[in-house]
Design an enzyme around this catalytic site. Structure first.
Site, PDB file in Angstrom:
ATOM      1  N   ASP A   1      41.085  43.514  41.002  1.00 52.82           N
ATOM      2  CA  ASP A   1      42.204  42.734  41.540  1.00 52.82           C
ATOM      3  C   ASP A   1      43.461  43.587  41.427  1.00 52.82           C
ATOM      4  O   ASP A   1      43.389  44.761  41.040  1.00 52.82           O
ATOM      5  CB  ASP A   1      42.330  41.380  40.815  1.00 52.82           C
TER       6      ASP A   1
ATOM      7  N   LYS B   1      34.951  41.630  45.342  1.00 55.27           N
ATOM      8  CA  LYS B   1      35.715  41.091  44.215  1.00 55.27           C
ATOM      9  C   LYS B   1      35.205  39.692  43.868  1.00 55.27           C
ATOM     10  O   LYS B   1      34.893  39.390  42.708  1.00 55.27           O
ATOM     11  CB  LYS B   1      37.206  41.055  44.589  1.00 55.27           C
TER      12      LYS B   1
END
Ligand code: SF4
Length: 210
Positions: free
Chosen positions: A139, A121
């Site tokens: 997310d 991420k």
């Protein structure tokens, strides 16, 4: 309706609703964006921006952060939560940049993943925002909304990332993620999505199941 058809309708809606997108973290350099993104785990971007103002004033680059006293760094970043681990990670990351990359943040995914505190991420945030590299940042908003709309049947971030990469063109992936985050904060919120005012209810799998 196929996943691709849902994705296209959703993307069109997002682009019309949120024509201008910006990363909500404050930064000047790839190193600063990388640091801010590590600090953003389990913390709001607004809080991270308050903290990084002081952090980057004291340690503007990897060289200064690599030499920092961990207690001093911990004091500055304490309010972002998990500050002991985050202090260790950002100093470790800075040391690795200095020792292995001449003080530069690498663009290569595997090299980024080898840095302490950096997962897919975080790596995708930096690669997408700074170098416009393809990559989907999964997310909490992206994961939740992709599932609701019906773009993925998976729930693990890596699998969701792979599913979404097939549905959104590489050069659009970074902005798409920013837009989904705006949408998740404003309309498709975690606890009570505002389906009544949502412009993609006609393609949404969750809405069809209500
Ligand atoms: S219809 Fe509801 S669940 Fe579906 S995307 Fe819109 S707000 Fe989210």
């Amino acid at each position: 309706m196929t996943k691709q058809e849902r994705a296209e309708a959703f993307e069109k809606y997002l682009e019309e609703k949120y024509p201008v997108v910006v990363c909500s973290l404050n930064y000047q350099t790839p190193f600063q964006l990388l640091t801010a993104t590590i600090l953003s785990a389990q913390c709001t971007d607004a809080r991270v921006n308050i903290v990084t103002k002081d952090l980057f004033a004291a340690y503007p680059d990897p060289f200064s952060l690599a030499d920092a006293d961990i207690e001093d760094v911990a004091k500055i970043i304490k309010s972002t939560g998990m500050y002991k681990m985050k202090s260790k990670n950002i100093i470790g990351m800075a040391k690795a940049l200095v020792e292995n990359h001449g003080g530069e943040v690498p663009q290569d995914m595997d090299e980024l993943l080898a840095l302490s505190g950096v997962g897919r991420k975080t790596a995708n945030v930096v690669r997408g925002n700074f170098w416009q590299k393809p990559g989907v940042v999964v997310d909490t908003h992206v994961k939740r909304i992709s599932g609701r709309v019906g773009l993925t049947d998976n729930t693990t971030p890596e699998k969701v990332e792979k599913d979404l990469e097939k549905l959104i063109k590489g050069e659009k992936q970074c902005d798409w993620c920013h837009r989904v985050i705006y949408f998740g904060r404003e309309i498709c919120t975690a606890r009570s999505p505002k389906c009544g005012i949502c412009g993609v209810s006609h393609v949404c799998k969750y809405y069809a199941s209500l």
